[in-house]
Motif scaffolding. Structure first.
Motif, PDB file in Angstrom:
ATOM      1  N   PRO A  61       0.811  -1.227   0.000  1.00  0.00           N
ATOM      2  CA  PRO A  61       0.000   0.000   0.000  1.00  0.00           C
ATOM      3  C   PRO A  61       0.843   1.275   0.000  1.00  0.00           C
ATOM      4  CG  PRO A  61      -0.913  -1.599   1.538  1.00  0.00           C
ATOM      5  CD  PRO A  61       0.415  -2.138   1.101  1.00  0.00           C
ATOM      6  N   ASP A  62       1.877   1.304   0.848  1.00  0.00           N
ATOM      7  CA  ASP A  62       2.719   2.501   0.912  1.00  0.00           C
ATOM      8  C   ASP A  62       3.494   2.710  -0.383  1.00  0.00           C
ATOM      9  OD1 ASP A  62       1.883   2.957   3.512  1.00  0.00           O
ATOM     10  OD2 ASP A  62       3.609   1.932   4.411  1.00  0.00           O
ATOM     11  N   LEU A  63       4.011   1.631  -0.957  1.00  0.00           N
ATOM     12  CA  LEU A  63       4.790   1.747  -2.190  1.00  0.00           C
ATOM     13  C   LEU A  63       3.917   2.161  -3.376  1.00  0.00           C
ATOM     14  CD1 LEU A  63       7.173  -1.321  -1.760  1.00  0.00           C
ATOM     15  CD2 LEU A  63       7.830   1.095  -1.742  1.00  0.00           C
ATOM     16  N   ILE A 236      -0.668  -4.743  -9.797  1.00  0.00           N
ATOM     17  CA  ILE A 236      -0.002  -4.010  -8.716  1.00  0.00           C
ATOM     18  C   ILE A 236       1.244  -4.729  -8.191  1.00  0.00           C
ATOM     19  CG2 ILE A 236      -2.041  -2.723  -7.992  1.00  0.00           C
ATOM     20  CD1 ILE A 236      -2.480  -4.793  -5.787  1.00  0.00           C
ATOM     21  N   GLU A 237       1.373  -6.041  -8.480  1.00  0.00           N
ATOM     22  CA  GLU A 237       2.550  -6.770  -8.001  1.00  0.00           C
ATOM     23  C   GLU A 237       3.791  -6.489  -8.840  1.00  0.00           C
ATOM     24  OE1 GLU A 237       1.450  -9.409 -11.396  1.00  0.00           O
ATOM     25  OE2 GLU A 237       0.467  -7.966 -10.058  1.00  0.00           O
ATOM     26  N   LYS A 238       3.663  -5.751  -9.951  1.00  0.00           N
ATOM     27  CA  LYS A 238       4.813  -5.465 -10.809  1.00  0.00           C
ATOM     28  C   LYS A 238       5.704  -4.352 -10.253  1.00  0.00           C
ATOM     29  CE  LYS A 238       4.082  -8.461 -14.053  1.00  0.00           C
ATOM     30  NZ  LYS A 238       4.052  -8.129 -15.459  1.00  0.00           N
ATOM     31  N   LEU A 239       5.340  -3.831  -9.090  1.00  0.00           N
ATOM     32  CA  LEU A 239       6.092  -2.747  -8.482  1.00  0.00           C
ATOM     33  C   LEU A 239       7.397  -3.247  -7.863  1.00  0.00           C
ATOM     34  CD1 LEU A 239       5.430   0.287  -8.110  1.00  0.00           C
ATOM     35  CD2 LEU A 239       4.570  -0.282  -5.824  1.00  0.00           C
ATOM     36  N   ILE A 240       8.445  -2.412  -7.944  1.00  0.00           N
ATOM     37  CA  ILE A 240       9.664  -2.615  -7.155  1.00  0.00           C
ATOM     38  C   ILE A 240       9.982  -1.284  -6.476  1.00  0.00           C
ATOM     39  CG2 ILE A 240      10.581  -4.505  -8.537  1.00  0.00           C
ATOM     40  CD1 ILE A 240      12.380  -2.535  -9.984  1.00  0.00           C
ATOM     41  N   PRO A 241      10.668  -1.333  -5.342  1.00  0.00           N
ATOM     42  CA  PRO A 241      10.830  -0.088  -4.568  1.00  0.00           C
ATOM     43  C   PRO A 241      11.743   0.958  -5.210  1.00  0.00           C
ATOM     44  CG  PRO A 241      11.063  -2.019  -3.152  1.00  0.00           C
ATOM     45  CD  PRO A 241      11.092  -2.515  -4.569  1.00  0.00           C
ATOM     46  N   ARG A 242      12.944   0.544  -5.652  1.00  0.00           N
ATOM     47  CA  ARG A 242      13.968   1.517  -6.039  1.00  0.00           C
ATOM     48  C   ARG A 242      14.488   1.265  -7.455  1.00  0.00           C
ATOM     49  NH1 ARG A 242      15.076  -0.746  -1.179  1.00  0.00           N
ATOM     50  NH2 ARG A 242      16.484  -2.173  -2.252  1.00  0.00           N
ATOM     51  N   SER A 288      -4.534  -8.269  -3.850  1.00  0.00           N
ATOM     52  CA  SER A 288      -4.472  -7.888  -2.434  1.00  0.00           C
ATOM     53  C   SER A 288      -4.859  -9.056  -1.542  1.00  0.00           C
ATOM     54  CB  SER A 288      -5.390  -6.691  -2.162  1.00  0.00           C
ATOM     55  OG  SER A 288      -4.897  -5.534  -2.793  1.00  0.00           O
ATOM     56  N   GLU A 289      -5.867  -9.791  -1.971  1.00  0.00           N
ATOM     57  CA  GLU A 289      -6.294 -10.955  -1.197  1.00  0.00           C
ATOM     58  C   GLU A 289      -5.194 -12.015  -1.161  1.00  0.00           C
ATOM     59  OE1 GLU A 289      -9.964 -14.230  -1.154  1.00  0.00           O
ATOM     60  OE2 GLU A 289     -10.020 -12.518  -2.520  1.00  0.00           O
ATOM     61  N   ARG A 297       1.030 -16.257  -1.249  1.00  0.00           N
ATOM     62  CA  ARG A 297       1.662 -14.940  -1.367  1.00  0.00           C
ATOM     63  C   ARG A 297       2.839 -14.943  -2.329  1.00  0.00           C
ATOM     64  NH1 ARG A 297       3.106 -14.250   3.719  1.00  0.00           N
ATOM     65  NH2 ARG A 297       1.074 -13.395   4.286  1.00  0.00           N
ATOM     66  N   ARG A 298       3.624 -16.005  -2.311  1.00  0.00           N
ATOM     67  CA  ARG A 298       4.840 -16.036  -3.147  1.00  0.00           C
ATOM     68  C   ARG A 298       4.536 -16.058  -4.638  1.00  0.00           C
ATOM     69  NH1 ARG A 298       9.165 -20.273  -1.979  1.00  0.00           N
ATOM     70  NH2 ARG A 298      10.262 -18.963  -3.471  1.00  0.00           N
ATOM     71  N   SER A 299       3.298 -16.372  -4.997  1.00  0.00           N
ATOM     72  CA  SER A 299       2.950 -16.329  -6.426  1.00  0.00           C
ATOM     73  C   SER A 299       3.075 -14.914  -6.978  1.00  0.00           C
ATOM     74  CB  SER A 299       1.536 -16.865  -6.658  1.00  0.00           C
ATOM     75  OG  SER A 299       0.570 -16.012  -6.062  1.00  0.00           O
TER      76      SER A 299
END
Length: 320
Positions: A61-63, A236-242, A288-289, A297-299
Protein backbone atom coordinates in the motif's frame (compact mmCIF):
# COMPACT_ATOMS: atom_id res chain seq x y z
CA UNK A 1 -13.84 -22.14 -22.81
CA UNK A 2 -13.17 -25.92 -23.04
CA UNK A 3 -11.21 -27.50 -20.19
CA UNK A 4 -7.50 -28.23 -20.46
CA UNK A 5 -8.00 -32.04 -20.31
CA UNK A 6 -10.37 -31.87 -23.27
CA UNK A 7 -8.07 -29.61 -25.31
CA UNK A 8 -5.01 -31.62 -24.30
CA UNK A 9 -6.63 -34.87 -25.43
CA UNK A 10 -7.01 -33.34 -28.88
CA UNK A 11 -3.44 -31.98 -28.83
CA UNK A 12 -1.78 -35.30 -27.94
CA UNK A 13 -3.64 -37.23 -30.65
CA UNK A 14 -0.91 -35.95 -32.95
CA UNK A 15 2.06 -37.68 -31.33
CA UNK A 16 4.56 -36.01 -33.63
CA UNK A 17 3.28 -32.57 -32.63
CA UNK A 18 3.31 -33.43 -28.92
CA UNK A 19 6.91 -34.67 -29.20
CA UNK A 20 7.98 -31.62 -31.22
CA UNK A 21 6.30 -29.25 -28.73
CA UNK A 22 8.01 -31.02 -25.82
CA UNK A 23 11.43 -30.73 -27.48
CA UNK A 24 10.90 -27.07 -28.43
CA UNK A 25 10.08 -26.02 -24.88
CA UNK A 26 12.88 -28.09 -23.37
CA UNK A 27 15.31 -26.47 -25.83
CA UNK A 28 14.32 -23.05 -24.44
CA UNK A 29 14.66 -24.35 -20.87
CA UNK A 30 18.15 -25.65 -21.73
CA UNK A 31 19.10 -22.19 -23.05
CA UNK A 32 17.97 -20.76 -19.72
CA UNK A 33 20.17 -23.19 -17.82
CA UNK A 34 23.18 -22.41 -20.02
CA UNK A 35 22.67 -18.66 -19.49
CA UNK A 36 22.37 -19.17 -15.74
CA UNK A 37 25.63 -21.13 -15.57
CA UNK A 38 27.47 -18.22 -17.18
CA UNK A 39 26.76 -16.01 -14.15
CA UNK A 40 28.48 -17.13 -10.93
CA UNK A 41 26.09 -15.03 -8.84
CA UNK A 42 22.93 -16.47 -10.47
CA UNK A 43 21.42 -17.97 -7.32
CA UNK A 44 22.35 -14.85 -5.36
CA UNK A 45 20.44 -12.76 -7.91
CA UNK A 46 17.39 -15.01 -7.59
CA UNK A 47 17.54 -14.80 -3.81
CA UNK A 48 17.92 -11.01 -3.93
CA UNK A 49 14.99 -10.69 -6.34
CA UNK A 50 12.84 -12.81 -4.06
CA UNK A 51 13.69 -10.64 -1.06
CA UNK A 52 12.90 -7.45 -2.99
CA UNK A 53 9.55 -8.89 -4.05
CA UNK A 54 8.64 -10.05 -0.56
CA UNK A 55 9.55 -6.62 0.82
CA UNK A 56 7.38 -5.01 -1.86
CA UNK A 57 4.37 -7.19 -1.11
CA UNK A 58 4.78 -6.55 2.63
CA UNK A 59 4.76 -2.77 2.04
CA UNK A 60 2.54 -2.68 -1.04
CA UNK A 61 0.00 0.00 0.00
CA UNK A 62 2.72 2.50 0.91
CA UNK A 63 4.79 1.75 -2.19
CA UNK A 64 1.78 2.07 -4.48
CA UNK A 65 0.99 5.49 -3.02
CA UNK A 66 4.65 6.49 -3.47
CA UNK A 67 4.52 5.34 -7.08
CA UNK A 68 1.30 7.29 -7.70
CA UNK A 69 2.80 10.49 -6.23
CA UNK A 70 5.97 10.25 -8.28
CA UNK A 71 4.23 9.22 -11.50
CA UNK A 72 1.70 12.05 -11.13
CA UNK A 73 4.56 14.51 -10.59
CA UNK A 74 5.94 13.39 -13.96
CA UNK A 75 2.63 14.12 -15.70
CA UNK A 76 1.29 10.55 -15.74
CA UNK A 77 -2.40 10.08 -14.93
CA UNK A 78 -2.86 7.11 -12.58
CA UNK A 79 -6.07 5.06 -12.39
CA UNK A 80 -7.06 2.33 -9.91
CA UNK A 81 -9.06 -0.75 -10.89
CA UNK A 82 -10.40 -3.24 -8.37
CA UNK A 83 -11.16 -5.93 -10.96
CA UNK A 84 -11.08 -6.75 -14.67
CA UNK A 85 -14.43 -5.06 -15.32
CA UNK A 86 -13.22 -1.75 -13.88
CA UNK A 87 -9.92 -2.07 -15.75
CA UNK A 88 -11.67 -2.52 -19.09
CA UNK A 89 -14.13 0.30 -18.40
CA UNK A 90 -11.27 2.69 -17.54
CA UNK A 91 -9.35 1.83 -20.72
CA UNK A 92 -12.49 2.12 -22.86
CA UNK A 93 -13.38 5.42 -21.19
CA UNK A 94 -10.00 6.90 -22.06
CA UNK A 95 -10.24 5.74 -25.67
CA UNK A 96 -13.80 7.05 -25.99
CA UNK A 97 -12.79 10.41 -24.52
CA UNK A 98 -10.19 10.78 -27.29
CA UNK A 99 -12.50 9.43 -30.04
CA UNK A 100 -10.10 6.53 -30.62
CA UNK A 101 -11.29 3.67 -32.84
CA UNK A 102 -7.91 2.10 -33.77
CA UNK A 103 -5.45 0.86 -31.15
CA UNK A 104 -2.14 -1.00 -31.29
CA UNK A 105 -1.16 -3.06 -28.26
CA UNK A 106 2.15 -4.56 -27.28
CA UNK A 107 2.41 -7.85 -25.44
CA UNK A 108 0.47 -7.82 -22.17
CA UNK A 109 -0.59 -10.82 -20.11
CA UNK A 110 -2.63 -8.47 -17.91
CA UNK A 111 -4.91 -7.53 -20.80
CA UNK A 112 -5.29 -11.26 -21.56
CA UNK A 113 -6.27 -11.76 -17.92
CA UNK A 114 -8.92 -9.04 -18.27
CA UNK A 115 -10.08 -10.13 -21.77
CA UNK A 116 -9.57 -6.54 -22.92
CA UNK A 117 -9.46 -7.30 -26.65
CA UNK A 118 -12.98 -8.77 -26.98
CA UNK A 119 -14.32 -6.08 -24.65
CA UNK A 120 -13.01 -3.26 -26.86
CA UNK A 121 -14.05 -5.05 -30.03
CA UNK A 122 -17.61 -5.27 -28.71
CA UNK A 123 -17.49 -1.48 -28.35
CA UNK A 124 -16.42 -0.93 -31.96
CA UNK A 125 -12.69 -0.44 -31.39
CA UNK A 126 -10.10 -2.20 -33.53
CA UNK A 127 -7.30 -3.46 -31.29
CA UNK A 128 -4.26 -5.03 -32.94
CA UNK A 129 -1.68 -7.08 -31.07
CA UNK A 130 1.72 -6.07 -32.41
CA UNK A 131 3.93 -8.76 -30.87
CA UNK A 132 4.35 -11.18 -33.80
CA UNK A 133 3.35 -14.29 -31.88
CA UNK A 134 0.37 -12.52 -30.34
CA UNK A 135 -0.71 -11.24 -33.76
CA UNK A 136 -0.54 -14.75 -35.20
CA UNK A 137 -2.88 -16.20 -32.56
CA UNK A 138 -5.11 -13.13 -32.75
CA UNK A 139 -5.52 -13.72 -36.49
CA UNK A 140 -6.65 -17.24 -35.56
CA UNK A 141 -9.07 -15.84 -32.98
CA UNK A 142 -7.28 -17.94 -30.35
CA UNK A 143 -5.61 -17.09 -27.03
CA UNK A 144 -1.83 -17.40 -26.64
CA UNK A 145 -0.56 -20.86 -25.71
CA UNK A 146 2.48 -19.59 -23.78
CA UNK A 147 3.15 -16.36 -21.90
CA UNK A 148 6.47 -15.62 -23.65
CA UNK A 149 6.10 -17.46 -26.98
CA UNK A 150 2.39 -17.16 -27.76
CA UNK A 151 2.45 -19.20 -30.98
CA UNK A 152 5.03 -21.83 -29.99
CA UNK A 153 2.45 -24.54 -30.70
CA UNK A 154 2.33 -23.64 -34.42
CA UNK A 155 4.66 -24.79 -37.19
CA UNK A 156 5.87 -22.49 -39.95
CA UNK A 157 3.74 -24.37 -42.48
CA UNK A 158 0.59 -23.49 -40.52
CA UNK A 159 1.65 -19.87 -40.17
CA UNK A 160 2.36 -19.75 -43.92
CA UNK A 161 -1.16 -20.98 -44.66
CA UNK A 162 -2.66 -18.48 -42.21
CA UNK A 163 -0.72 -15.61 -43.79
CA UNK A 164 -1.72 -16.76 -47.27
CA UNK A 165 -5.39 -16.61 -46.27
CA UNK A 166 -5.25 -13.31 -44.37
CA UNK A 167 -2.26 -11.37 -45.72
CA UNK A 168 -2.12 -12.65 -49.29
CA UNK A 169 1.34 -14.22 -49.12
CA UNK A 170 2.35 -16.89 -51.60
CA UNK A 171 0.58 -20.19 -51.11
CA UNK A 172 2.86 -22.80 -49.58
CA UNK A 173 5.44 -20.23 -48.41
CA UNK A 174 7.28 -21.36 -45.28
CA UNK A 175 10.46 -19.26 -45.27
CA UNK A 176 10.55 -17.52 -41.86
CA UNK A 177 12.21 -14.38 -43.22
CA UNK A 178 9.60 -14.03 -45.97
CA UNK A 179 6.72 -14.55 -43.53
CA UNK A 180 8.23 -12.17 -40.97
CA UNK A 181 8.61 -9.48 -43.64
CA UNK A 182 4.95 -9.92 -44.63
CA UNK A 183 3.96 -9.49 -40.99
CA UNK A 184 6.22 -6.44 -40.70
CA UNK A 185 4.54 -4.71 -43.65
CA UNK A 186 1.07 -5.61 -42.35
CA UNK A 187 1.82 -4.32 -38.85
CA UNK A 188 3.63 -1.20 -40.03
CA UNK A 189 0.39 0.00 -41.63
CA UNK A 190 -1.48 -0.69 -38.39
CA UNK A 191 1.10 1.33 -36.43
CA UNK A 192 0.68 4.27 -38.79
CA UNK A 193 -3.13 4.17 -38.63
CA UNK A 194 -3.38 3.77 -34.84
CA UNK A 195 -4.69 6.58 -32.66
CA UNK A 196 -3.52 5.13 -29.33
CA UNK A 197 -1.01 2.64 -27.98
CA UNK A 198 -1.52 0.20 -25.11
CA UNK A 199 1.34 -1.55 -23.36
CA UNK A 200 1.81 -3.83 -20.41
CA UNK A 201 4.33 -3.12 -17.65
CA UNK A 202 7.20 -5.43 -16.71
CA UNK A 203 8.46 -3.34 -13.81
CA UNK A 204 7.29 -0.11 -12.17
CA UNK A 205 9.54 1.81 -9.78
CA UNK A 206 7.99 3.42 -6.70
CA UNK A 207 11.00 5.70 -6.15
CA UNK A 208 10.81 7.32 -9.59
CA UNK A 209 7.23 6.87 -10.81
CA UNK A 210 8.60 5.38 -14.03
CA UNK A 211 8.05 1.97 -15.57
CA UNK A 212 9.83 -0.43 -17.91
CA UNK A 213 8.49 -2.48 -20.82
CA UNK A 214 10.67 -5.31 -22.16
CA UNK A 215 10.26 -6.50 -25.77
CA UNK A 216 12.36 -8.17 -28.45
CA UNK A 217 10.67 -6.48 -31.40
CA UNK A 218 10.51 -2.80 -30.41
CA UNK A 219 6.75 -2.81 -30.94
CA UNK A 220 6.01 -1.14 -27.59
CA UNK A 221 8.22 1.81 -28.54
CA UNK A 222 6.72 2.21 -32.00
CA UNK A 223 3.15 1.75 -30.80
CA UNK A 224 3.43 4.49 -28.20
CA UNK A 225 5.58 7.01 -30.06
CA UNK A 226 3.48 7.46 -33.21
CA UNK A 227 0.39 8.78 -31.42
CA UNK A 228 -0.54 11.05 -28.53
CA UNK A 229 -2.13 8.55 -26.13
CA UNK A 230 -0.29 5.81 -24.22
CA UNK A 231 -2.21 3.59 -21.79
CA UNK A 232 -0.10 1.21 -19.68
CA UNK A 233 -1.88 -1.66 -17.93
CA UNK A 234 -0.20 -3.01 -14.82
CA UNK A 235 -0.84 -5.54 -12.09
CA UNK A 236 0.00 -4.01 -8.72
CA UNK A 237 2.55 -6.77 -8.00
CA UNK A 238 4.81 -5.46 -10.81
CA UNK A 239 6.09 -2.75 -8.48
CA UNK A 240 9.66 -2.61 -7.16
CA UNK A 241 10.83 -0.09 -4.57
CA UNK A 242 13.97 1.52 -6.04
CA UNK A 243 15.62 2.18 -9.38
CA UNK A 244 18.64 0.29 -8.06
CA UNK A 245 16.53 -2.86 -7.79
CA UNK A 246 15.80 -2.90 -11.50
CA UNK A 247 19.17 -4.31 -12.57
CA UNK A 248 18.56 -7.46 -10.52
CA UNK A 249 15.37 -8.24 -12.42
CA UNK A 250 16.65 -7.27 -15.87
CA UNK A 251 19.55 -9.69 -15.42
CA UNK A 252 17.11 -12.47 -14.50
CA UNK A 253 14.16 -11.91 -16.83
CA UNK A 254 15.47 -12.58 -20.33
CA UNK A 255 17.94 -15.25 -19.22
CA UNK A 256 15.11 -17.14 -17.49
CA UNK A 257 12.71 -16.63 -20.39
CA UNK A 258 14.75 -17.28 -23.53
CA UNK A 259 18.40 -17.60 -22.50
CA UNK A 260 19.21 -14.08 -23.75
CA UNK A 261 21.46 -11.79 -21.67
CA UNK A 262 18.76 -9.08 -21.91
CA UNK A 263 15.71 -8.30 -24.01
CA UNK A 264 16.50 -6.43 -27.23
CA UNK A 265 14.50 -3.45 -25.97
CA UNK A 266 14.14 -2.48 -22.30
CA UNK A 267 12.14 0.71 -22.70
CA UNK A 268 11.92 3.18 -19.82
CA UNK A 269 8.90 5.50 -19.60
CA UNK A 270 9.04 8.53 -17.33
CA UNK A 271 6.09 10.69 -18.31
CA UNK A 272 4.39 11.71 -21.55
CA UNK A 273 6.02 13.45 -24.49
CA UNK A 274 5.11 17.13 -25.01
CA UNK A 275 1.50 17.40 -26.15
CA UNK A 276 0.80 13.72 -25.40
CA UNK A 277 -0.96 11.88 -22.57
CA UNK A 278 0.26 8.90 -20.57
CA UNK A 279 -2.07 6.89 -18.36
CA UNK A 280 -1.34 3.90 -16.15
CA UNK A 281 -4.08 1.59 -14.91
CA UNK A 282 -3.20 -0.23 -11.68
CA UNK A 283 -5.14 -3.48 -11.35
CA UNK A 284 -5.81 -5.45 -8.18
CA UNK A 285 -8.13 -8.26 -9.37
CA UNK A 286 -7.54 -10.44 -6.33
CA UNK A 287 -3.88 -9.61 -5.78
CA UNK A 288 -4.47 -7.89 -2.43
CA UNK A 289 -6.29 -10.96 -1.20
CA UNK A 290 -3.46 -13.21 -2.36
CA UNK A 291 -0.92 -10.98 -0.61
CA UNK A 292 -2.61 -11.83 2.69
CA UNK A 293 -2.41 -15.58 2.09
CA UNK A 294 0.50 -17.51 3.59
CA UNK A 295 -0.10 -20.28 1.04
CA UNK A 296 -0.17 -18.20 -2.16
CA UNK A 297 1.66 -14.94 -1.37
CA UNK A 298 4.84 -16.04 -3.15
CA UNK A 299 2.95 -16.33 -6.43
CA UNK A 300 3.14 -12.52 -6.55
CA UNK A 301 6.92 -12.86 -6.99
CA UNK A 302 6.29 -14.01 -10.57
CA UNK A 303 8.05 -11.92 -13.26
CA UNK A 304 6.38 -13.82 -16.17
CA UNK A 305 9.53 -15.46 -17.49
CA UNK A 306 7.70 -18.79 -18.15
CA UNK A 307 10.65 -20.94 -17.04
CA UNK A 308 8.12 -22.95 -15.02
CA UNK A 309 6.09 -23.67 -18.17
CA UNK A 310 9.21 -24.67 -20.07
CA UNK A 311 10.02 -27.09 -17.23
CA UNK A 312 6.57 -28.57 -16.61
CA UNK A 313 6.34 -32.05 -18.24
CA UNK A 314 2.53 -31.84 -18.45
CA UNK A 315 2.54 -28.48 -20.24
CA UNK A 316 5.38 -29.43 -22.57
CA UNK A 317 3.55 -32.56 -23.74
CA UNK A 318 -0.05 -31.29 -23.80
CA UNK A 319 0.14 -27.68 -24.96
CA UNK A 320 -1.18 -24.44 -23.51
Amino acid sequence: MPSHPKLAAEFVKNKDRAHWHDESLWFVRSKRDKAARQIPEWELLREQASKIKMHTISHLPDLLEEFERNATARGVQVHWARNATEHNEIVHGLLKKHDVTRVVKSKSMLTEECHLNPYLERHGIEIIDTDLGERIVQMQNMPPSHIVMPAIHMKKEEIGELFHEQLGTEKGATDPQYLAEAARQHLRQKFIEAEAGITGVNFAIAETGGFVVCTNEGNADLGTSLNKLHIACMGIEKLIPRAGDLSVFLRLLARSATGQPITTYSSHFHGPAPGAEMHIVLLDNGRSEISGSDEFRRSLNCIRCAACMNTCPVYRRSGG
